[in-house]
Scaffold this motif. Structure first.
Motif, short mmCIF file in Angstrom:
data_model
loop_
_atom_site.label_atom_id
_atom_site.label_comp_id
_atom_site.label_asym_id
_atom_site.label_seq_id
_atom_site.Cartn_x
_atom_site.Cartn_y
_atom_site.Cartn_z
N PRO A 279 2.69 65.04 29.42
CA PRO A 279 4.24 65.23 29.00
C PRO A 279 4.95 66.61 28.95
O PRO A 279 6.06 65.84 29.10
CB PRO A 279 3.15 64.81 27.64
N LEU A 280 4.67 67.34 28.74
CA LEU A 280 5.44 68.57 29.12
C LEU A 280 6.21 68.90 30.65
O LEU A 280 7.25 69.00 30.63
CB LEU A 280 5.14 70.32 28.82
N LEU A 281 5.04 68.62 31.43
CA LEU A 281 6.05 68.67 32.15
C LEU A 281 6.57 67.67 32.85
O LEU A 281 7.59 67.93 33.56
CB LEU A 281 4.12 68.30 33.51
N ASP A 282 6.24 65.95 32.38
CA ASP A 282 6.89 65.64 32.49
C ASP A 282 8.50 65.56 32.08
O ASP A 282 10.19 65.25 32.81
CB ASP A 282 6.85 63.78 32.17
N PHE A 283 8.82 66.29 30.99
CA PHE A 283 9.85 66.70 29.99
C PHE A 283 10.83 67.66 30.99
O PHE A 283 11.83 67.18 30.93
CB PHE A 283 9.28 67.08 28.87
N ARG A 284 9.79 68.47 31.83
CA ARG A 284 10.55 69.60 32.09
C ARG A 284 11.37 69.20 33.55
O ARG A 284 12.46 69.42 33.90
CB ARG A 284 9.19 70.16 32.94
N ARG A 285 10.54 67.99 34.28
CA ARG A 285 11.05 67.33 35.31
C ARG A 285 12.71 66.28 34.11
O ARG A 285 13.54 66.88 35.70
CB ARG A 285 10.27 66.42 35.86
N LYS A 286 12.59 66.16 33.85
CA LYS A 286 13.91 65.40 32.68
C LYS A 286 15.32 66.65 32.87
O LYS A 286 16.14 66.29 33.26
CB LYS A 286 13.60 64.32 31.88
N VAL A 287 14.56 67.50 32.68
CA VAL A 287 15.29 68.77 32.17
C VAL A 287 16.11 69.26 33.54
O VAL A 287 16.99 69.29 34.21
CB VAL A 287 14.85 69.19 31.40
N ASN A 288 14.72 69.57 34.76
CA ASN A 288 15.99 69.66 35.55
C ASN A 288 16.52 69.16 36.66
O ASN A 288 17.77 69.04 36.98
CB ASN A 288 14.46 70.09 36.79
N LYS A 289 16.51 67.67 36.14
CA LYS A 289 16.63 66.53 37.04
C LYS A 289 18.29 67.18 36.66
O LYS A 289 19.17 66.52 37.79
CB LYS A 289 16.37 65.37 37.03
N CYS A 290 18.80 66.93 35.43
CA CYS A 290 19.93 66.79 35.09
C CYS A 290 20.76 67.87 35.13
O CYS A 290 22.10 68.23 35.22
CB CYS A 290 19.81 66.76 33.48
N TYR A 291 20.26 69.38 35.21
CA TYR A 291 20.47 70.51 34.95
C TYR A 291 20.58 70.99 37.14
O TYR A 291 21.83 71.68 37.04
CB TYR A 291 19.34 71.66 34.96
N ARG A 292 19.78 70.15 37.71
CA ARG A 292 19.95 71.08 39.29
C ARG A 292 21.85 70.65 39.93
O ARG A 292 22.58 69.96 39.42
CB ARG A 292 19.66 69.14 39.54
N GLY A 293 21.58 72.18 40.36
CA GLY A 293 23.01 72.12 40.90
C GLY A 293 24.25 73.17 39.89
O GLY A 293 25.19 73.52 40.30
N ARG A 294 23.17 73.32 38.48
CA ARG A 294 25.00 74.09 37.69
C ARG A 294 24.54 75.43 37.31
O ARG A 294 23.35 75.83 38.26
CB ARG A 294 24.16 73.97 35.99
N SER A 295 24.94 75.95 37.32
CA SER A 295 25.04 77.78 37.59
C SER A 295 25.04 78.55 36.41
O SER A 295 24.78 80.10 36.02
CB SER A 295 26.37 78.48 38.22
N CYS A 296 24.67 77.95 35.32
CA CYS A 296 24.67 78.16 34.56
C CYS A 296 23.40 78.30 33.35
O CYS A 296 22.89 77.94 34.04
CB CYS A 296 25.57 77.26 33.07
N PRO A 297 23.02 79.39 31.74
CA PRO A 297 21.72 78.65 31.68
C PRO A 297 21.42 78.33 30.74
O PRO A 297 22.50 77.52 30.13
CB PRO A 297 22.11 80.70 30.68
N ILE A 298 19.90 77.46 31.11
CA ILE A 298 19.99 76.80 29.62
C ILE A 298 19.12 77.39 29.02
O ILE A 298 18.26 78.77 28.51
CB ILE A 298 18.11 76.35 30.07
N ILE A 299 19.63 76.39 27.82
CA ILE A 299 19.40 77.52 26.22
C ILE A 299 18.31 76.74 25.97
O ILE A 299 17.69 75.26 25.83
CB ILE A 299 20.37 77.08 25.43
N VAL A 300 17.11 77.34 25.67
CA VAL A 300 15.63 77.40 25.05
C VAL A 300 15.75 78.10 23.59
O VAL A 300 15.53 78.36 23.33
CB VAL A 300 14.88 78.13 25.90
N HIS A 301 15.01 76.97 22.64
CA HIS A 301 14.88 77.18 21.25
C HIS A 301 13.14 76.72 20.79
O HIS A 301 13.02 75.29 21.26
CB HIS A 301 15.68 76.80 20.32
N CYS A 302 12.77 77.19 19.78
CA CYS A 302 11.52 76.63 19.41
C CYS A 302 11.98 76.80 18.17
O CYS A 302 13.70 76.39 17.37
CB CYS A 302 10.08 77.18 19.72
N SER A 303 11.50 77.51 16.90
CA SER A 303 11.99 77.50 15.35
C SER A 303 11.98 78.74 15.67
O SER A 303 13.03 79.77 15.22
CB SER A 303 10.51 77.39 14.58
#
Length: 372
Positions: A279-303
């Motif tokens: 599930p996490l690998l599928d999730f990551r693939r979805k994130v990167n598909k949306c992010y592809r081509g961008r030059s800004c940082p991805i914000i990642v957070h948990c608690s």
């Protein structure tokens, strides 16, 4: 004066006093060394529950530190050794650790002149001193700084760190604590000032009855956080494991608008790891598909922005390097590189093993997809 017949009694008492004093001094030194040993282990993230940090390993660590001349400082440059892998693995603790304030870091160990013949006691004291210094340094080189004149409290502080993959001018990620009620406006200010368009959220708002993060977006319609108006455009439940939200972000001072996407992973428990990496690998693939081509940082957070956040960033960074054709990947060195920018990233041994398993499964899937 001592009578001649009593001299042996006096000599015996003096001898006993001397022996007693020596024993007390020896016990005091032993207690101090034991306390320093425990302090060093605690600073390294090796709690008593780990149970695998032997005295011999500690001596090896001291010798390694004295002889390496800052080998850990270049861990992120690539090229792995067994000693580096074991040193990274030894830093994991299955117990909870305090959440850092926004630290980034200088190299993992301060550089000392190499002294191959240094005894263990001297090495021990230098190691303890080094750990003490590192625990009190503000790692400003990777701390995200807000524009104080745009902040309602006139502060530039937020608990967030930039994570650089290879180009220091272009951070790949921003690792941050989940927003709290009094930091939501700071969070959106950070999003705006860094031009971010993708947010990866790895925690539920409440887990096991404890609040992990405040809702920093509106349930519907729009909400104003200081000068940032957040509009919820859509919320799509992609599967049982994650959902995707789209936002329309407006700076009411400048009237500028932007769109951004939040990917919310739902299957990562606060204590432990997901039952499967897929599930996490599928999730990551979805994130990167949306992010592809961008030059800004991805914000990642948990608690707290360290354990789950660090694990996701480690997996993504390693797999991205593989996708770019890097022939050799040192995962332990990559983790050292990430921890040099935000301490505590990947909090437990289970999380590190989960990252290794995820990388292995993704590589296996890629190999299976290749034409035979």
């Amino acid at each position: 004066r001592v009578q001649p017949g009593s001299r042996w009694v006096f000599a015996t008492l003096v001898s006993m006093a001397c022996v007693g004093g020596i024993l007390v001094a020896a016990m005091t030194v032993a207690c101090l060394r034991h306390h320093a040993h425990r302090l060093a282990a605690k600073k390294l993230g090796l709690g008593p529950e780990e149970g695998s940090f032997s005295h011999q390993e500690y001596q090896d660590l001291c010798r390694q530190h004295m002889a390496s001349k800052g080998a850990f400082a270049t861990a992120g440059a690539g090229g792995g050794t067994d000693s580096r892998v074991s040193s990274v693995s030894s830093q994991f603790s299955d117990g909870a650790q305090p959440s850092p304030s926004s630290h980034s870091s200088t190299p993992s160990w301060c550089e000392e002149p190499a002294q191959a013949n240094m005894d263990i006691s001297t090495g021990h004291m230098i190691l303890v001193r080094t750990l003490f210094i590192l625990s009190h340094i503000k790692y400003d080189h990777s701390r995200v700084k807000l524009k104080a004149d745009s902040n309602p409290s006139r502060s530039d502080y937020i608990n967030a760190s930039t994570i650089i993959e290879h180009d220091p001018r272009m951070p790949a990620y921003i690792a941050t604590q989940g927003p709290l009620s009094h930091t939501i406006s700071d969070f959106w200010q950070m999003v705006w000032e860094n031009g971010c368009t993708v947010i990866v959220m790895l925690t539920a708002l409440v887990e096991d009855g404890e609040k992990q993060c405040d809702r920093y977006w509106p349930d519907e319609g729009s909400s104003l956080y200081h000068i940032y108006e957040v509009n919820l455009v859509s919320e799509h439940i992609w599967c049982n494991d994650f959902l995707v939200r789209s936002f329309y972000l407006k700076n009411v001072q400048t009237q500028e608008t932007r769109t951004l996407t939040q990917f919310h992973f739902l299957s990562w428990p606060a204590q432990g790891i997901p039952t499967s990496t897929r599930p996490l690998l599928d999730f990551r693939r979805k994130v990167n598909k949306c992010y592809r081509g961008r030059s800004c940082p991805i914000i990642v957070h948990c608690s707290d922005g360290t354990g789950r956040t660090g694990t996701y960033i480690l997996i993504d960074m390693v797999l991205n390097r593989m996708a770019k054709g890097v022939k050799e990947i040192d995962i332990a060195a990559t983790l050292e590189h990430v921890r040099d920018q935000r301490p505590g990233m990947v909090r437990t041994k289970d999380q590190f093993e989960f990252a290794l398993t995820a990388v292995a499964e993704e590589v296996n899937a890629i190999l299976k997809a290749l034409p035979q």
